[in-house]
Write a protein that holds these residues in place. Structure first.
Motif, PDB file in Angstrom:
ATOM      1  N   GLU A   3      36.958  50.023  39.917  1.00 41.38           N
ATOM      2  CA  GLU A   3      37.924  49.347  40.797  1.00 41.38           C
ATOM      3  C   GLU A   3      37.658  49.672  42.273  1.00 41.38           C
ATOM      4  O   GLU A   3      37.739  48.821  43.120  1.00 41.38           O
ATOM      5  N   ARG A 236      35.947  29.518  44.008  1.00 41.60           N
ATOM      6  CA  ARG A 236      35.469  30.458  43.007  1.00 41.60           C
ATOM      7  C   ARG A 236      34.607  29.804  41.936  1.00 41.60           C
ATOM      8  O   ARG A 236      33.487  30.268  41.652  1.00 41.60           O
ATOM      9  N   ASP A 240      30.614  30.406  41.615  1.00 45.46           N
ATOM     10  CA  ASP A 240      30.181  31.039  40.378  1.00 45.46           C
ATOM     11  C   ASP A 240      29.087  30.192  39.708  1.00 45.46           C
ATOM     12  O   ASP A 240      28.042  30.709  39.301  1.00 45.46           O
ATOM     13  N   ASP A 265      35.740  39.805  48.739  1.00 44.17           N
ATOM     14  CA  ASP A 265      36.312  40.256  47.470  1.00 44.17           C
ATOM     15  C   ASP A 265      35.948  39.289  46.350  1.00 44.17           C
ATOM     16  O   ASP A 265      35.601  39.686  45.244  1.00 44.17           O
ATOM     17  N   GLU A 269      33.400  39.949  42.935  1.00 45.69           N
ATOM     18  CA  GLU A 269      33.827  39.661  41.561  1.00 45.69           C
ATOM     19  C   GLU A 269      32.869  38.691  40.878  1.00 45.69           C
ATOM     20  O   GLU A 269      32.510  38.873  39.706  1.00 45.69           O
ATOM     21  N   ASP A 272      29.624  40.497  40.141  1.00 47.41           N
ATOM     22  CA  ASP A 272      29.840  41.420  39.033  1.00 47.41           C
ATOM     23  C   ASP A 272      29.857  40.701  37.689  1.00 47.41           C
ATOM     24  O   ASP A 272      29.491  41.268  36.655  1.00 47.41           O
TER      25      ASP A 272
END
Lengths: 409, 409
Positions: A3, A236, A240, A265, A269, A272
């Motif tokens: 986190e 997003r 992606d 941020d 994500e 990741d």
């Protein structure tokens, strides 16, 4: 992804990357003559002696050295000229005691010859005889068989970037094809709703895509093959999808990330989620360039570079270029640099590596590095710079007049 | 051609060449994105302000700076949030006294805003209002219109070799095509009855062609386009014909001359016959590389390089590469070099520039230059070298342990 990420030093970032990513070098076979700047991926050992015959290094007479011992202008040695060695041919001549044969620079020594007397140290008596005015030792004025390189001797090692002289050296041995590393394919994706292609006129609030093309050129310089993935919007799902597609067709992905915090941020994500183990580093102790993401996703490195052009270039040089070099199996070459004196004090904070853009100025006999100050979101800071200096992690700055190493662009 | 030539210093050779040869730069139009390492042949002035709107450099709130004066954690300024500026769009928001608007890094400031408060220095009170905990000055946390570059400002000058960041900077201004110098065509001719193509197995007395390919790669590095003219035999008529043909289809001719004295004499006569004014220099005070020919024939430079590979490379770097750069209109870039300590004494003769091949060795924290001794006819001398050091005309040598500048290959 844990986190909370702590900011890492560049060395720690390299360490984490190497821990999770082992580069494999893909190779291809190409003509040696076309191999300039390619990275060798095989060991080259010499298939032959070079030269493979004894060659004269001067114009003169091939002789048996012993026949010249004691010769001087006052008491010259008389030798019989039994012929001339033609260039590019082996001679049928065989020297006996008291014999000499005319030989040219690069020519092959005849049988029985052990040295060459320079023509300047001889005097022609008639068509069949000469006087030798100065003795020669055995082995003088000639190159022995294998003196340049011997059969089986290793001559070039894997990882070497091929230079002009290496091409010549390989071809001298008849090695006309070599195995080199294939350039790793580096997908490059720019992001941001405000970014438009360079050919498009930006509307108020929009800017043209700088980073895709700068990063592509940097990729080429580092030995990679850039694949432009386009511009992803601040969405997003779209980002992606575009990141997945870009990574699928490449060996590495470089995202020039949006600059806002919420956007960063989102990038972290998405990166990741591209594969295991995912994000390794989020934030490096480098200025400019702190908001950097380093990840490995299913065996492929992924970098999220800051959107500011200066930061993007600093981090590319620091993290991306070495990874491309690793994927080429390239040995580290000495970095191109000059020494210069710093033209003014530059402050830094301990615990952070600072990269300061500089231009070079010749003042009388000394080279000076003049800092080009400018916000890291100004591309012309880089245009006016000829290189950068590094202020190490543990230093609080560098004083005016000190000598610094400038890493040249 | 005067009957007798005196040996010239490199500076004199450059002077004579410049006296008889004025390079004209031929240009072409190419895509900016493909211009890496090409030499710019136009002056670029900015067609616009960059940025052409006021941009935030942080995530935060666009405000009227005066509204924040005196604000502190104990006595914050209360502002009304009237909206959010979307990325990539101009905002319809207009700030009045006491207003603030959410803005992201790189976003456009709304009308009436004079500064941006970082989000870290605010506290959200409710959906419509924030507390500002720290004052901002007018102009803080933003990039002004034209702060990167202004309309009409000259940004790149002719002669610049285009770098990755220059590509980005040009595209940022919408300059998607530029005029660059065409690479000068450099014809390369190897000579000698003993020389065979690299793919051919040499018979006794023969050697493979090294210089054509080394010189071609050096030409590419210098920015020229090599045209291989083949291997000319030791025959006056054939060499003359091949030299004429090679020069006719190129802007410059480089002959890798035969090494014997009689052969060199023939080369100098043939070069002198290629056009006016003919041979300017026959012999330079450089080791290795003394038997060098410099000529200008009907407006084209012609170089006769020594046949030894080491000599040929030294003279290429010294005389041919600068001429190619001149034909590109290229400004001189700082040479790639490192400082190192010399690992052993190197002797030289005054009145001669010596170029000594060296390899680099890291010993503890210092870089050492270790001379690679080897006859100049051994190509592997160059392969083992990472660069060279220069012993100036007036020096008798350099002592062990002295600091030297290594010019990197």
């Amino acid at each position: 992804m844990s986190e909370f990420f702590t900011v890492r030093t560049p060395a720690e970032a390299h360490g984490l990357l190497h821990q999770h990513f082992a580069a494999t070098v893909r190779t291809e076979h190409i003509a040696t003559a076309d191999a300039l700047d390619r990275v060798l991926a095989q060991t080259i050992t010499s298939p032959q002696d070079l030269p493979n015959f004894v060659r004269s290094t001067v114009d003169g007479y091939a002789v048996n050295a012993a026949d010249t011992y004691g010769a001087s202008p006052g008491l010259p040695a008389w030798l019989t000229v039994v012929g001339e060695v033609p260039m590019g041919q082996s001679s049928t001549i065989e020297l006996h005691i008291g014999d000499a044969a005319l030989v040219h620079t690069g020519g092959m020594l005849p049988l029985g010859a052990t040295a060459v007397v320079m023509v300047e140290n001889t005097q022609m008596v008639d068509a069949q005889s000469i006087e030798v005015l100065k003795p020669v030792a055995a082995g003088e004025n000639l190159v022995q068989i294998g003196e340049d390189v011997r059969t089986g001797e290793p001559v070039l090692a894997p990882g070497r970037a091929i230079r002009p002289q290496d091409i010549g050296a390989l071809l001298a041995l008849g090695i006309t094809e070599i195995t080199v590393a294939q350039p790793p394919r580096v997908a490059i994706l720019s992001t941001g709703d405000e970014v438009v292609p360079p050919a498009q006129a930006p509307q108020p609030g929009q800017v043209r895509d700088i980073n895709s093309y700068t990063l592509a050129a940097l990729t080429r310089r580092a030995g990679g093959e850039p694949i432009l993935g386009g511009i992803a919007p601040d969405d997003r799902a779209a980002l992606d999808e575009m990141a997945r597609q870009a990574l699928a067709q490449a060996d590495m992905l470089v995202l020039s990330a949006g600059s806002s915090v919420s956007y960063r941020d989102m990038s972290v994500e998405i990166i990741d989620g591209l594969g295991q183990p995912g994000v390794l580093v989020h934030g490096v102790s480098v200025r400019p360039g702190k908001p950097t993401i380093v990840a490995v996703c299913n065996g492929k490195p992924v970098f999220g570079l800051p959107g500011n052009p200066v930061s993007a270039m600093v981090i590319f040089d620091l993290l991306v270029a070495p990874t491309i070099q690793q994927m080429l199996g390239a040995l580290t070459a000495p970095q191109k640099q000059v020494q210069a004196r710093l033209a003014r004090n530059v402050a830094s904070a301990a615990g952070r590596e600072d990269y300061v853009q500089v231009r070079l100025e010749q003042r009388e006999n000394e080279l000076w590095a003049v800092p080009v100050f400018g916000k890291s979101n100004l591309i012309y800071t880089l245009v006016h710079a000829q290189g950068c200096i590094k202020i190490p992690l543990d230093a609080g700055g560098i004083y005016e007049n000190e000598w610094v190493t400038v890493f040249l662009y």
